[in-house]
Motif scaffolding. Sequence first.
Motif, mmCIF file in Angstrom:
data_model
loop_
_atom_site.group_PDB
_atom_site.id
_atom_site.type_symbol
_atom_site.label_atom_id
_atom_site.label_comp_id
_atom_site.label_asym_id
_atom_site.label_seq_id
_atom_site.Cartn_x
_atom_site.Cartn_y
_atom_site.Cartn_z
ATOM 1 N N SER A 140 0.804 -1.091 -0.068
ATOM 2 C CA SER A 140 0.097 -0.026 -0.070
ATOM 3 C C SER A 140 0.890 1.332 -0.023
ATOM 4 C CB SER A 140 -0.880 0.110 1.295
ATOM 5 O OG SER A 140 -0.280 0.331 2.258
ATOM 6 N N THR A 141 0.370 2.335 -0.128
ATOM 7 C CA THR A 141 1.015 3.662 -0.424
ATOM 8 C C THR A 141 1.843 3.870 1.057
ATOM 9 O OG1 THR A 141 -0.847 4.536 -1.805
ATOM 10 C CG2 THR A 141 0.687 6.248 -0.912
ATOM 11 N N ALA A 142 2.968 4.513 1.059
ATOM 12 C CA ALA A 142 3.668 5.021 2.124
ATOM 13 C C ALA A 142 3.142 6.306 2.422
ATOM 14 C CB ALA A 142 5.206 5.051 1.658
ATOM 15 N N ASP A 143 2.270 6.422 3.324
ATOM 16 C CA ASP A 143 1.509 7.474 3.661
ATOM 17 C C ASP A 143 1.224 7.284 5.316
ATOM 18 O OD1 ASP A 143 -1.051 6.025 3.950
ATOM 19 O OD2 ASP A 143 -1.659 6.958 2.245
ATOM 20 N N GLN A 144 0.432 8.392 6.003
ATOM 21 C CA GLN A 144 0.363 8.591 7.246
ATOM 22 C C GLN A 144 -0.500 7.048 7.691
ATOM 23 O OE1 GLN A 144 -1.062 12.489 6.756
ATOM 24 N NE2 GLN A 144 -0.617 12.738 8.786
ATOM 25 N N GLN A 145 -1.431 6.542 6.705
ATOM 26 C CA GLN A 145 -2.131 5.433 6.886
ATOM 27 C C GLN A 145 -1.723 4.218 6.755
ATOM 28 O OE1 GLN A 145 -6.131 7.284 5.279
ATOM 29 N NE2 GLN A 145 -6.892 6.896 7.242
ATOM 30 N N MET A 146 -0.606 4.156 6.419
ATOM 31 C CA MET A 146 0.272 2.844 6.019
ATOM 32 C C MET A 146 -0.195 1.584 6.805
ATOM 33 S SD MET A 146 3.574 1.629 4.353
ATOM 34 C CE MET A 146 4.812 1.784 5.786
ATOM 35 N N ALA A 147 0.131 1.931 8.078
ATOM 36 C CA ALA A 147 0.173 0.717 9.004
ATOM 37 C C ALA A 147 -1.521 0.364 9.415
ATOM 38 C CB ALA A 147 0.832 1.150 10.511
ATOM 39 N N ARG B 49 9.820 1.968 10.439
ATOM 40 C CA ARG B 49 9.066 1.566 11.653
ATOM 41 C C ARG B 49 7.508 1.171 11.528
ATOM 42 N NH1 ARG B 49 9.895 6.228 14.018
ATOM 43 N NH2 ARG B 49 7.705 7.352 13.625
ATOM 44 N N MET B 50 6.953 1.754 10.556
ATOM 45 C CA MET B 50 5.634 1.309 10.346
ATOM 46 C C MET B 50 5.575 -0.187 9.509
ATOM 47 S SD MET B 50 3.283 4.330 8.551
ATOM 48 C CE MET B 50 3.128 5.899 9.398
ATOM 49 N N HIS B 51 6.514 -0.515 8.647
ATOM 50 C CA HIS B 51 6.659 -1.510 8.256
ATOM 51 C C HIS B 51 7.047 -2.799 9.142
ATOM 52 C CE1 HIS B 51 6.572 -0.739 3.738
ATOM 53 N NE2 HIS B 51 7.543 0.045 3.815
ATOM 54 N N GLU B 52 7.969 -2.466 10.385
ATOM 55 C CA GLU B 52 8.156 -3.236 11.284
ATOM 56 C C GLU B 52 6.971 -3.439 11.991
ATOM 57 O OE1 GLU B 52 11.454 -2.053 13.795
ATOM 58 O OE2 GLU B 52 12.853 -3.150 12.374
ATOM 59 N N ASP B 53 6.199 -2.582 12.292
ATOM 60 C CA ASP B 53 4.821 -2.628 13.048
ATOM 61 C C ASP B 53 3.816 -3.646 12.538
ATOM 62 O OD1 ASP B 53 6.057 -1.337 15.103
ATOM 63 O OD2 ASP B 53 4.817 0.683 14.480
ATOM 64 N N VAL B 54 3.724 -3.307 11.268
ATOM 65 C CA VAL B 54 2.697 -4.148 10.266
ATOM 66 C C VAL B 54 3.463 -5.742 10.361
ATOM 67 C CG1 VAL B 54 1.677 -4.862 8.131
ATOM 68 C CG2 VAL B 54 1.984 -2.388 9.026
ATOM 69 N N GLU B 55 4.572 -5.881 10.181
ATOM 70 C CA GLU B 55 5.210 -6.981 10.175
ATOM 71 C C GLU B 55 4.958 -8.011 11.412
ATOM 72 O OE1 GLU B 55 9.307 -6.311 7.259
ATOM 73 O OE2 GLU B 55 9.648 -7.050 9.436
ATOM 74 N N HIS B 56 5.216 -7.235 12.560
ATOM 75 C CA HIS B 56 4.654 -8.192 13.772
ATOM 76 C C HIS B 56 3.314 -8.207 13.939
ATOM 77 C CE1 HIS B 56 5.069 -8.879 18.314
ATOM 78 N NE2 HIS B 56 4.047 -7.998 18.250
ATOM 79 N N TYR B 57 2.381 -7.187 13.180
ATOM 80 C CA TYR B 57 0.928 -7.632 13.611
ATOM 81 C C TYR B 57 0.772 -8.945 12.670
ATOM 82 C CZ TYR B 57 -3.998 -6.596 13.536
ATOM 83 O OH TYR B 57 -5.326 -6.586 13.551
ATOM 84 N N LEU B 58 1.147 -9.114 11.287
ATOM 85 C CA LEU B 58 0.895 -10.006 10.515
ATOM 86 C C LEU B 58 1.493 -11.478 11.231
ATOM 87 C CD1 LEU B 58 0.191 -11.524 7.753
ATOM 88 C CD2 LEU B 58 2.476 -10.681 6.781
ATOM 89 N N GLU B 59 2.493 -11.296 11.704
ATOM 90 C CA GLU B 59 3.072 -12.385 12.568
ATOM 91 C C GLU B 59 2.382 -13.071 13.603
ATOM 92 O OE1 GLU B 59 7.106 -11.379 13.577
ATOM 93 O OE2 GLU B 59 7.893 -11.190 11.528
#
Length: 296
Positions: free
Chosen positions: A72-79, A118-128
């Motif tokens: 998804s787009t890298a913006d404020q709502q990405m995570a 930082r957002m990418h890491e947070d989403v990775e953790h959520y997915l895991e």
Amino acid sequence: MLLITGASGLSGSAIIREFARQGYPVRALVRNRAKAQALETLPTVEIVEGDMLRPGTLADALSGVERVLLISTADQQMAETQCAFIDAARKAGVHHIIKFSGAESGVGFNQRNFRFTRMHEDVEHYLEQSGLAWTHLRPSQFMQVYLREAPTIIAQDALFLPMENARLSPIDIEDIAKIACALLRTGREHEGKSYDMTGPESLTMTEVAEQISRAIGRNIRYVNVTPAERRQALLAKGGVSAYFADALDEQVSERLKCAESQVCLDAHKEFGIEPTTFAEFARRNAAVFRGELARS
């Protein structure tokens, strides 16, 4: 069925084109079909409209899907966007999500100090923690970002960036597309794995300018500017929000602390993809850097 979200963006469209080139069927999720006309004529591509933040619009996109490449787009709502989609995918019976993530190539770069990593890491953790099978693709800087510098290269024979002598290891999006396509088609053997990816060389901006010079037959110089000057130039030409400019300030600050760059070609080797050098990329895009062809 394989689904790619964010399919009309830079990365998503490159991956969709790679599926079409190989003649392999794929479904493409776009938020606005009118902005995805370039995908309409591609063979084997099914385009579906939906909003990742509105689960009620995703029924057609997720119907019968086993594996998703999440972009998804890298913006404020990405995570928020990606976590909402993960929830919807789980409820729809999706088995495996491949998270198109990101990681800086700088040695010692703290991913928490740049809002998008930082957002990418947070989403990775959520997915895991979601109960779904997962894989993370973590490309470094794209070579394609240098096409954005074409206006000053054309007009002033110069590349203006605030990087001093720090090195980066940019990767060609076309390489990422080939790797992503192979992973999506053979996903089960890659579940629970993370793949960091860079290009094959660690380069200073002076070396980047030299490669562009050779490709277009003109002397392009690298001019180091301050982060403030870069920010002012970005905001002045438009198309960049203050939020995104702030993010780039964070990124530059951390990059300058971590001047050396790693090269990681494990994913290229794993999927049998020959890494593209920056010289090859510059030659392929010489017409853009000369001003003979608009940047796509």
